[in-house]
Design a protein around this motif. Structure first.
Motif, mmCIF file in Angstrom:
data_model
loop_
_atom_site.group_PDB
_atom_site.id
_atom_site.type_symbol
_atom_site.label_atom_id
_atom_site.label_comp_id
_atom_site.label_asym_id
_atom_site.label_seq_id
_atom_site.Cartn_x
_atom_site.Cartn_y
_atom_site.Cartn_z
ATOM 1 N N GLY A 138 0.823 -1.212 0.000
ATOM 2 C CA GLY A 138 0.000 0.000 0.000
ATOM 3 C C GLY A 138 0.855 1.258 0.000
ATOM 4 N N GLN A 139 1.942 1.235 0.804
ATOM 5 C CA GLN A 139 2.842 2.380 0.879
ATOM 6 C C GLN A 139 3.553 2.588 -0.456
ATOM 7 N N ARG A 140 3.918 1.478 -1.119
ATOM 8 C CA ARG A 140 4.578 1.598 -2.432
ATOM 9 C C ARG A 140 3.615 2.198 -3.448
ATOM 10 N N GLN A 141 2.340 1.811 -3.328
ATOM 11 C CA GLN A 141 1.336 2.377 -4.241
ATOM 12 C C GLN A 141 1.207 3.878 -3.992
ATOM 13 N N LEU A 142 1.321 4.270 -2.703
ATOM 14 C CA LEU A 142 1.255 5.695 -2.370
ATOM 15 C C LEU A 142 2.459 6.451 -2.946
ATOM 16 N N PRO A 161 -6.297 0.549 -9.248
ATOM 17 C CA PRO A 161 -5.438 1.107 -8.197
ATOM 18 C C PRO A 161 -5.602 0.442 -6.840
ATOM 19 N N THR A 162 -6.695 -0.283 -6.631
ATOM 20 C CA THR A 162 -6.950 -0.813 -5.279
ATOM 21 C C THR A 162 -6.576 -2.284 -5.142
ATOM 22 N N LEU A 168 -8.176 0.273 4.541
ATOM 23 C CA LEU A 168 -7.687 1.605 4.917
ATOM 24 C C LEU A 168 -6.766 2.202 3.842
ATOM 25 N N GLU A 169 -5.874 1.359 3.298
ATOM 26 C CA GLU A 169 -4.961 1.829 2.245
ATOM 27 C C GLU A 169 -5.759 2.281 1.018
ATOM 28 N N CYS A 170 -6.767 1.479 0.694
ATOM 29 C CA CYS A 170 -7.615 1.783 -0.470
ATOM 30 C C CYS A 170 -8.345 3.108 -0.252
ATOM 31 N N ALA A 171 -8.935 3.267 0.956
ATOM 32 C CA ALA A 171 -9.684 4.497 1.256
ATOM 33 C C ALA A 171 -8.753 5.708 1.232
ATOM 34 N N HIS A 172 -7.532 5.538 1.765
ATOM 35 C CA HIS A 172 -6.560 6.636 1.795
ATOM 36 C C HIS A 172 -6.242 7.123 0.383
ATOM 37 N N ILE A 173 -5.928 6.175 -0.494
ATOM 38 C CA ILE A 173 -5.569 6.529 -1.873
ATOM 39 C C ILE A 173 -6.760 7.145 -2.607
ATOM 40 N N MET A 174 -7.906 6.511 -2.492
ATOM 41 C CA MET A 174 -9.072 6.990 -3.235
ATOM 42 C C MET A 174 -9.560 8.343 -2.724
ATOM 43 N N ASP A 175 -9.479 8.557 -1.379
ATOM 44 C CA ASP A 175 -9.896 9.860 -0.832
ATOM 45 C C ASP A 175 -8.995 10.968 -1.362
ATOM 46 N N MET A 176 -7.700 10.663 -1.444
ATOM 47 C CA MET A 176 -6.752 11.664 -1.917
ATOM 48 C C MET A 176 -7.031 12.027 -3.384
#
Lengths: 274, 248
Positions: A138-142, A161-162, A168-176
């Protein structure tokens, strides 16, 4: 604005995508849906110019991607790949974010690139000294997302992307991404198999089947067409499936909150009638 | 390039040969190419390579391999012809000895590489590993390592393609005509390729371990690889190739 005019592409024998024609306006959040092998990734690669159409054309802001320089196109369109490991190639997160900037934002100068890198590091919560390959998936995707967004593209393409991310990682990326779509009018084109994510974030859905566009409309409307979804091997999000089963009084339900309200309304009405 | 090392299904005589016979023939062609010093014989060996491809029903594959090798051969020919300074000048700074030596080097390269690629086109990787273990008594872990390395080549090529595509999307211009610049752009990509290779190897090792990799012996394979009359004919042909290389 992105325009596909009868765009077709073939990897070899037979067409992979045929006669695709649609327009995506600036600031839209579009999901491209379909079964595996339907031609979704080929479509987004055509939009990014990674593939050149064998016939027809793809225009970004009126300019044909077939004649646009790689660096110019990368400045306009960012592409977040499904596998971040294909994208990451530097030893630290700072270098990784600066890499894309150096390639396409030479206009910023050394100080400008450093400032923009610092800004992205702050925004994504990295110190910059982390080794990308030691981070979690997830961090690498970020990191990959941060390096794409650093160049401030007008359009961002997200290819599944998910995949491989926890909730949580998915929500973080998608919210951003959703925030940048709203606040900066960044156009988002997302290929996704997670229909819950599509319902939560996208506003328009395109369905591709057998390399052809078979549906284009608001996400809620597309998800309510059961025959169309069955034809495209797509299962609607659970809440839409539930509202379809419940029928009258639940037609507008797209979230758990709306479902709860509809149930309460029904119960209150029933109690009042008794 | 991606499908260069992939098996092409078929039922030709070459396909049906014992995998060990195919490896033996490959080795013999390589040895013959290094024994002989005559260009006509090297050309004959090249015809043998192509003949095998046609007999196996994979002419397109054989010609594809030849085409791929020719690109390297042209570079190697020029380099070799420039380096060898002995002999009489025939054109610009090229000498007759240089041209002959370069021709031999290039022909050897093609003759040696073609059957190595062809054997993989006409033999299943699993058959190759099993036959090496059963017939040549090679320890399974070495056969597995060899065949896994071969199996990974197209996957790595695909991976490299994906990485280059991802970098192109970020604005890296791989389509530059400057070869040195292109090399400079490609070097940083070795890191992600290496990381993914290590991860893939680790995953393969774990998957093999959990399926009893260490328990596997020569007796574990159920498929038998007997020698047929065709294998003996090929062995005889191999002896003739070596004899020809020595005598002609």
């Amino acid at each position: 604005m992105i325009e596909l005019k009868n765009a077709s592409f073939s990897y070899g024998a037979g067409s992979t995508v045929r006669d695709l024609s649609f327009t995506i306006d600036a600031g839209e959040f579009v999901a491209i849906l379909g079964a595996n092998g339907a031609g979704k990734t080929t479509t987004v690669k055509l939009i990014d110019g990674l593939l050149k159409p064998t016939s027809g054309s793809v225009l970004i802001n009126g300019k044909d991607t077939a004649v646009t320089r790689v660096s110019e196109r990368a400045r306009q369109v960012g592409f977040l790949f499904q596998n971040p490991d294909q994208q990451i190639c530097r030893n630290t997160v700072r270098e990784e974010i600066a890499f894309g900037l150096t390639a396409v934002r030479g206009d910023l100068g050394e100080d400008g690139i450093r400032a923009r890198t610092d800004e992205m590091l702050r925004e994504f919560g990295f110190t910059g000294e982390e080794e990308p390959f030691s981070l979690s998936r997830g961090q690498r995707q970020l990191v990959a997302l941060a390096s794409v967004l650093a160049v401030q593209p007008e359009v961002i393409i997200l290819d599944e992307p998910t995949t491989g991310l926890d909730y949580l990682e998915c929500a973080h990326i998608m919210d951003m991404i959703s925030r940048m779509n709203r606040e900066q009018q960044m156009t988002v084109i997302m290929v996704c198999h997670d229909m819950e994510v599509v319902l939560d974030y996208a506003r328009r859905a395109l369905i591709i089947s057998g390399g052809q566009l078979i549906a284009d409309g608001p996400v809620e409307q597309v998800f309510r067409d059961e025959a169309l979804l069955a034809r495209s091997s797509i299962l609607p999000p659970q809440i839409i499936g539930l509202s379809l089963r419940l029928g009258a009084g639940f037609e507008q339900v797209t979230t758990a909150e709306e479902a709860a309200e509809a149930v309460l309304r029904l119960r209150t009405g029933k109690e009042a009638a008794e | 390039m991606r499908d260069l090392f992939q098996y092409v299904p078929g039922n030709s005589l070459i396909h049906r040969l014992n995998p060990v016979t195919k490896i033996f023939l490959t080795v013999v062609i390589c040895v013959a190419a290094f024994i002989t010093d005559r260009i006509p014989y090297l050309l004959f060996l090249l015809c043998v390579d192509l003949g095998i491809g046609f007999a196996a029903g994979v002419p397109r594959k054989a010609l594809g391999i030849l085409k791929g090798l020719l690109r390297i051969a042209v570079f190697l020919f020029v380099l070799q012809a420039l380096v060898v300074r002995r002999g009489t000048p025939v054109f610009w700074i090229f000498t007759d000895t240089g041209l002959v030596t370069a021709s031999k080097v290039v022909l050897r390269l093609i003759v040696v590489c073609m059957p190595l690629a062809m054997v993989l086109a006409v033999t299943r990787i699993s058959d190759l590993a099993n036959a090496l273990v059963q017939v040549l008594h090679l320890p399974y872990k070495y056969a597995f390592t060899l065949t896994t390395a071969i199996r990974f080549i197209p996957q790595f090529l695909e991976e490299m393609g994906g990485i280059m595509e991802a970098q192109t999307a970020r604005g890296v211009e791989f389509d530059t005509k400057n070869a040195f610049r292109k090399l400079g752009l490609m070097l940083p990509l070795c890191a992600p390729l290496l990381i993914s290779s290590v991860r893939r190897s680790e995953a393969t090792a774990v998957a093999a371990e959990v399926r009893g990799f260490r328990l596997r012996t020569r007796a574990s394979g159920y498929k038998q690889y007997p020698f047929a009359p065709a294998d003996l004919a090929v062995l005889l042909f191999s002896v003739l190739l070596i004899a020809g290389a020595v005598l002609i």
